[in-house]
Design an enzyme around this catalytic site. Structure first.
Site, PDB file in Angstrom:
ATOM      1  N   ASN A   9       0.444  -1.322  -0.116  1.00 29.27           N
ATOM      2  CA  ASN A   9       0.351   0.173  -0.109  1.00 29.27           C
ATOM      3  C   ASN A   9       1.061   1.241   0.131  1.00 29.27           C
ATOM      4  O   ASN A   9       1.584   1.696   0.863  1.00 29.27           O
ATOM      5  CB  ASN A   9      -0.962  -0.089   0.970  1.00 29.27           C
ATOM      6  N   LYS A  11      -0.088   4.416   0.090  1.00 28.09           N
ATOM      7  CA  LYS A  11      -0.825   5.416   0.155  1.00 28.09           C
ATOM      8  C   LYS A  11      -0.073   6.544  -0.928  1.00 28.09           C
ATOM      9  O   LYS A  11      -0.059   6.548  -1.966  1.00 28.09           O
ATOM     10  CB  LYS A  11      -0.010   5.460   1.888  1.00 28.09           C
ATOM     11  N   HIS A  97      -9.359   1.427   4.989  1.00 23.68           N
ATOM     12  CA  HIS A  97      -8.411   1.241   5.775  1.00 23.68           C
ATOM     13  C   HIS A  97      -8.786   2.161   7.015  1.00 23.68           C
ATOM     14  O   HIS A  97      -9.044   3.315   6.109  1.00 23.68           O
ATOM     15  CB  HIS A  97      -7.709   1.789   4.229  1.00 23.68           C
ATOM     16  N   GLU A  99      -7.026   4.391   7.861  1.00 24.55           N
ATOM     17  CA  GLU A  99      -6.663   6.076   7.730  1.00 24.55           C
ATOM     18  C   GLU A  99      -8.065   6.787   6.904  1.00 24.55           C
ATOM     19  O   GLU A  99      -8.465   8.032   6.785  1.00 24.55           O
ATOM     20  CB  GLU A  99      -5.039   6.440   6.329  1.00 24.55           C
ATOM     21  N   GLU A 170      -6.210  -4.204  10.872  1.00 25.54           N
ATOM     22  CA  GLU A 170      -5.498  -3.675  11.488  1.00 25.54           C
ATOM     23  C   GLU A 170      -5.701  -3.250  12.400  1.00 25.54           C
ATOM     24  O   GLU A 170      -6.748  -2.735  13.467  1.00 25.54           O
ATOM     25  CB  GLU A 170      -6.003  -2.581   9.906  1.00 25.54           C
ATOM     26  N   GLY A 176       2.375   3.590  15.050  1.00 24.38           N
ATOM     27  CA  GLY A 176       2.458   4.823  15.226  1.00 24.38           C
ATOM     28  C   GLY A 176       2.413   5.114  17.106  1.00 24.38           C
ATOM     29  O   GLY A 176       2.172   6.274  16.929  1.00 24.38           O
ATOM     30  N   SER A 215       2.597  -2.947   9.910  1.00 26.25           N
ATOM     31  CA  SER A 215       3.558  -2.453  10.505  1.00 26.25           C
ATOM     32  C   SER A 215       4.872  -3.131  10.114  1.00 26.25           C
ATOM     33  O   SER A 215       5.358  -4.310  10.650  1.00 26.25           O
ATOM     34  CB  SER A 215       4.584  -2.590  11.344  1.00 26.25           C
TER      35      SER A 215
END
Length: 253
Positions: A9, A11, A97, A99, A170, A176, A215
């Site tokens: 991905n 992004k 997703h 995000e 996810e 993060g 990740s």
């Protein structure tokens, strides 16, 4: 035996010209028989699809979009339809997703409409589900959140072949935040998702690919992919570096 899917991905990274050059290098360096054991997918910005698809045609590398409109056409400025993605060379598309959910406020109901739009246009949707840090810390609530995303996202969606759907877990709480999801964490949630899929799609549930989207990188790929219900990865930052992606492909094979 489920063929692992290693799905990059990108992004909001790389220009179309950079994507073409990167793909040229990938195709040169990819082991000749890697595709016999692993499927490789690049989910790239919509502007990249057409030039990269021309290069990818006839190779082991598939292309996908990162999002799509719930609409087929109309007065929806800035939207990209499933038909447009398919015509540009995509065969997959990411839907829901984290995000998109967090930054753009996408609801489970909108995700459901987008999933149906993907299937109307013969794209394989990669449905993303996952819980936040607060939801994770609430214990059992994490399972309820993920299952609700799964059930609502898939509501009314007919899946008669396992190749028509991919699910990506996810763990938003581990992206993060400084916290780390273990391979056992990934397997535990993947097993929960698999169990729910057996209720929704009993004929094909055991062959639907479940990806880990928290990740994955060369250092942890082999351990994650060794788990029974982790059938690949949805890979962000590590997929932008050619050596990293190749290492993950090797771990999957």
């Amino acid at each position: 035996m489920i063929t692992p899917l290693i799905a990059a991905n990108w992004k909001l990274h790389k220009l179309p010209s950079e994507g073409v050059a990167w793909l040229e290098t990938l195709l040169r360096e990819l082991p000749s028989k890697a595709h016999e054991h692993v499927q490789i997918l690049l989910n790239v910005p919509a502007t990249h699809l057409a030039p990269m698809a021309r290069l990818a045609r006839g190779t082991p590398v598939a292309l996908g979009g990162q999002d799509l409109s719930a609409h087929n056409e109309g007065a929806y400025t800035g939207e990209v339809s499933g038909a447009m993605l398919g015509d540009a060379g995509a065969s997959f598309v990411i839907v829901g997703h984290s995000e998109r959910r967090t930054l753009h406020g996408e609801s489970d109901e909108l995700v459901n409409r987008k999933l149906k739009a993907a299937r109307r246009n013969d794209l394989v949707p990669i449905l993303c589900v996952g819980e936040s840090e607060a939801e994770r810390d609430a214990g059992e609530e994490a399972l309820a959140v993920v299952l609700e995303q799964l059930r609502t996202g898939l509501r009314g969606l007919c899946v008669s072949e396992s190749s028509a759907l991919v699910i990506a877990y996810e763990p938003v709480w581990a992206i993060g935040t400084g916290r780390t999801a273990t391979a056992d964490d990934a397997q535990s949630m993947a097993a929960t998702i698999r169990s729910e899929l057996r209720t929704l799609y009993p004929a094909v549930a055991d062959s639907i690919r479940l990806l880990y989207g928290g990740s994955m990188k060369p250092a942890n790929a082999a351990e994650l992919l060794s788990r029974a219900d982790v059938n690949g990865g949805l890979i962000g930052g590590a997929s932008l570096e050619l050596d990293s992606l190749l290492a993950i492909v090797e771990a999957a094979g």
